[in-house]
Design a protein around this motif. Structure first.
Motif, PDB file in Angstrom:
ATOM      1  N   UNK A  76      11.867 112.344  59.498  1.00 58.10           N
ATOM      2  CA  UNK A  76      10.653 112.752  58.875  1.00 58.10           C
ATOM      3  C   UNK A  76      10.395 112.458  57.549  1.00 58.10           C
ATOM      4  N   UNK A  77      11.368 112.659  56.741  1.00 62.50           N
ATOM      5  CA  UNK A  77      11.520 112.574  55.138  1.00 62.50           C
ATOM      6  C   UNK A  77      11.506 110.874  54.998  1.00 62.50           C
ATOM      7  N   UNK A  78      12.580 110.423  55.782  1.00 61.19           N
ATOM      8  CA  UNK A  78      12.591 108.962  55.463  1.00 61.19           C
ATOM      9  C   UNK A  78      11.227 108.149  55.797  1.00 61.19           C
ATOM     10  N   UNK A  79      10.487 108.762  56.829  1.00 61.16           N
ATOM     11  CA  UNK A  79       9.176 108.219  57.095  1.00 61.16           C
ATOM     12  C   UNK A  79       8.131 108.333  55.938  1.00 61.16           C
ATOM     13  N   UNK A  80       8.338 109.697  55.356  1.00 63.56           N
ATOM     14  CA  UNK A  80       7.293 109.864  54.522  1.00 63.56           C
ATOM     15  C   UNK A  80       7.523 109.188  53.252  1.00 63.56           C
ATOM     16  N   UNK A  81       8.685 109.015  52.952  1.00 66.58           N
ATOM     17  CA  UNK A  81       9.092 107.849  51.845  1.00 66.58           C
ATOM     18  C   UNK A  81       8.876 106.297  51.859  1.00 66.58           C
ATOM     19  N   UNK A  82       8.972 105.974  53.197  1.00 68.85           N
ATOM     20  CA  UNK A  82       8.742 104.750  53.598  1.00 68.85           C
ATOM     21  C   UNK A  82       6.933 104.432  53.332  1.00 68.85           C
ATOM     22  N   UNK A  83       6.280 105.393  53.936  1.00 68.49           N
ATOM     23  CA  UNK A  83       4.908 105.322  54.246  1.00 68.49           C
ATOM     24  C   UNK A  83       4.221 105.446  52.809  1.00 68.49           C
ATOM     25  N   UNK A  84       5.010 106.241  51.728  1.00 68.36           N
ATOM     26  CA  UNK A  84       4.647 106.149  50.603  1.00 68.36           C
ATOM     27  C   UNK A  84       2.635 106.431  50.381  1.00 68.36           C
ATOM     28  N   UNK A  85       2.420 107.237  51.244  1.00 67.23           N
ATOM     29  CA  UNK A  85       0.962 107.668  51.229  1.00 67.23           C
ATOM     30  C   UNK A  85       0.049 107.158  52.245  1.00 67.23           C
ATOM     31  N   UNK A  86       0.671 106.252  53.124  1.00 64.16           N
ATOM     32  CA  UNK A  86      -0.201 105.738  54.027  1.00 64.16           C
ATOM     33  C   UNK A  86       0.067 106.559  55.362  1.00 64.16           C
ATOM     34  N   UNK A  87      -1.129 106.455  56.093  1.00 66.04           N
ATOM     35  CA  UNK A  87      -0.990 107.305  57.478  1.00 66.04           C
ATOM     36  C   UNK A  87       0.152 106.816  58.340  1.00 66.04           C
ATOM     37  N   UNK A  88       0.944 107.728  59.054  1.00 60.58           N
ATOM     38  CA  UNK A  88       2.343 107.512  59.498  1.00 60.58           C
ATOM     39  C   UNK A  88       1.787 106.634  60.913  1.00 60.58           C
ATOM     40  N   UNK A  89       0.634 106.767  61.414  1.00 61.53           N
ATOM     41  CA  UNK A  89       0.252 105.795  62.528  1.00 61.53           C
ATOM     42  C   UNK A  89      -0.340 104.101  61.922  1.00 61.53           C
ATOM     43  N   UNK A  90      -0.339 104.255  60.648  1.00 64.56           N
ATOM     44  CA  UNK A  90      -0.486 102.766  60.456  1.00 64.56           C
ATOM     45  C   UNK A  90       0.685 101.738  60.862  1.00 64.56           C
ATOM     46  N   UNK A 127      17.090  90.687  51.998  1.00 70.53           N
ATOM     47  CA  UNK A 127      17.723  92.032  51.506  1.00 70.53           C
ATOM     48  C   UNK A 127      16.517  92.916  50.777  1.00 70.53           C
ATOM     49  N   UNK A 128      16.060  93.528  51.624  1.00 71.80           N
ATOM     50  CA  UNK A 128      14.567  94.058  51.069  1.00 71.80           C
ATOM     51  C   UNK A 128      15.214  95.359  50.211  1.00 71.80           C
ATOM     52  N   UNK A 129      14.264  95.866  49.392  1.00 73.49           N
ATOM     53  CA  UNK A 129      14.419  97.101  48.643  1.00 73.49           C
ATOM     54  C   UNK A 129      14.432  98.322  49.484  1.00 73.49           C
ATOM     55  N   UNK A 130      15.151  99.271  49.039  1.00 77.70           N
ATOM     56  CA  UNK A 130      15.235 100.452  49.774  1.00 77.70           C
ATOM     57  C   UNK A 130      14.538 101.615  49.238  1.00 77.70           C
ATOM     58  N   UNK A 131      14.273 102.610  50.247  1.00 78.12           N
ATOM     59  CA  UNK A 131      13.362 103.758  49.891  1.00 78.12           C
ATOM     60  C   UNK A 131      13.990 104.387  48.705  1.00 78.12           C
ATOM     61  N   UNK A 132      13.251 104.980  47.739  1.00 86.94           N
ATOM     62  CA  UNK A 132      11.943 104.940  47.494  1.00 86.94           C
ATOM     63  C   UNK A 132      11.585 103.825  46.607  1.00 86.94           C
ATOM     64  N   UNK A 133      12.304 102.776  46.369  1.00 84.21           N
ATOM     65  CA  UNK A 133      12.210 101.706  45.810  1.00 84.21           C
ATOM     66  C   UNK A 133      11.304 100.789  46.125  1.00 84.21           C
ATOM     67  N   UNK A 134      11.143 100.864  47.484  1.00 88.04           N
ATOM     68  CA  UNK A 134      10.429  99.788  48.161  1.00 88.04           C
ATOM     69  C   UNK A 134       9.601 100.750  49.454  1.00 88.04           C
ATOM     70  N   UNK A 135       8.387 100.229  50.041  1.00 89.78           N
ATOM     71  CA  UNK A 135       7.724 101.041  50.857  1.00 89.78           C
ATOM     72  C   UNK A 135       6.900 100.132  51.823  1.00 89.78           C
ATOM     73  N   UNK A 136       6.384 100.591  52.849  1.00 88.25           N
ATOM     74  CA  UNK A 136       5.866  99.812  53.849  1.00 88.25           C
ATOM     75  C   UNK A 136       4.826  98.952  53.528  1.00 88.25           C
ATOM     76  N   UNK A 137       3.851  98.881  52.516  1.00 86.19           N
ATOM     77  CA  UNK A 137       2.931  98.227  52.136  1.00 86.19           C
ATOM     78  C   UNK A 137       3.536  96.689  51.666  1.00 86.19           C
TER      79      UNK A 137
END
Length: 323
Positions: free
Chosen positions: A215-229, A121-131
């Motif tokens: 796109x907004x979900x991707x932005x929140x999930x990336x949390x500053x990382x490049x979207x191609x990461x 059960x992973x944390x949801x955005x914006x409380x969790x992010x990709x890294x």
């Protein structure tokens, strides 16, 4: 590539379920960044602790073993020992929690394979992010492989959970340890850049998704990382060295572009890939209580029984071990 039911229209069950899902307003919510932000705020006002539903205990033992603050449920069938373990990452666009249809799918996998199914059960955005999410998922996969063996561990996800599943498979490979036996991707969103030219047409036939909200979900999930990461868009990660892939997509969903691109890349790299495309079928059709869904789930069960070297991992006369 396998194309199911090319000459047939979707069943009435699939059409009815799709209409019901569309009536709930998800596509409208995904029409803007503001719609996603409002949905996240509404969700956080109603947040509850996730519990495995009671119906699972009719056929399985349910235990919880947390890692890095994540609840990790293990569903093990009571009918007998298992020889396969499945790590299942639920969908929901990283903004919605696991729901009953996901748990029903878990129950079916557990009984039909049979398998121990591990449900983080992973944390949801914006409380969790990709890294952090990819790192913890990879740790859960590695721990499961250590317990069950690399030839007996499947990593699976639907929708956004498919993104997390494939990204975790990349991370496990890059760490150089034992690999899972297979990765199963169900309507997986694996390109968060939303840059494929096919998306403009697919958006018109997809009853549930639009690019602005995604796109907004991707932005929140990336949390500053490049979207191609590769942690955000695993479609762009190196594919060499991955385990065999089983991939499902319908032609009436935006992630069709992702599925086709991944299949082409896997074939070019020599990675075994079993691709199933459903004409006229919507997002997550493989999980639906419909003829198309049941057919897809049979394929998934059979794939989970087959380790990377091709022999069934579970047979009628060899169920004498347990993960």
């Amino acid at each position: 590539m396998t194309t199911e039911g090319a000459a047939a229209k979707p069943s009435w069950q699939t059409r009815a379920i799709t209409a019901l899902l569309a009536s709930r307003g998800q596509k409208r919510m995904l029409g803007s960044a503001e719609g996603v932000q409002a949905a996240v705020q509404k969700r956080d006002r109603r947040v509850k602790e996730v519990r495995a539903p009671a119906f699972l205990r009719k056929t399985a033992t349910v235990t919880r073993d947390d890692l890095d603050g994540w609840p990790v449920f293990r569903i093990t069938p009571t009918a007998g020992p298992t020889d396969v373990s499945v790590v299942f990452l639920h969908g929901g666009g990283f903004f919605a929690e696991i729901v009953r249809p996901h748990w029903s799918f878990v129950r079916e996998l557990s009984a039909a394979i049979p398998a121990q199914v591990v449900v983080p059960i992973y944390p949801l955005i914006p409380h969790g992010s990709a890294a952090n999410m990819v790192a913890t998922t990879a740790a859960i996969v590695t721990r499961t492989i250590e317990q069950c063996g690399s030839g007996k561990t499947v990593v699976m996800g639907n929708s956004a959970g498919g993104l997390l599943a494939l990204a975790a498979a990349h991370a496990v490979r890059d760490q150089g340890g034992p690999q899972p036996s297979r990765v199963v991707l169900i309507s997986a969103w694996i390109d968060a850049t939303l840059s494929d030219p096919a998306l403009a047409a697919l958006e018109q036939v997809d009853p549930l998704h639009q690019r602005p909200g995604m796109a907004e979900i991707a932005r929140l999930y990336a949390d500053g990382l490049d979207l191609r990461d590769p942690r955000i868009s695993p479609l762009f990660g190196a594919i060499e060295g991955l385990p065999p892939l089983t991939v499902f997509s319908g032609t009436h969903e935006m992630v069709l572009a992702d599925a086709r691109a991944l299949t082409s890349r896997a074939e070019a790299a020599g990675v075994p890939v079993d691709y199933h495309e459903g004409p006229g079928l919507p997002h997550n059709y493989a999980l639906m209580p419909s003829p198309e869904g049941r057919a897809a789930r049979k394929i998934i069960v059979d794939a989970c029984r087959t380790p990377r070297h091709g022999r069934p991992a579970v047979t009628a006369d060899r169920r004498n071990s347990s993960c």
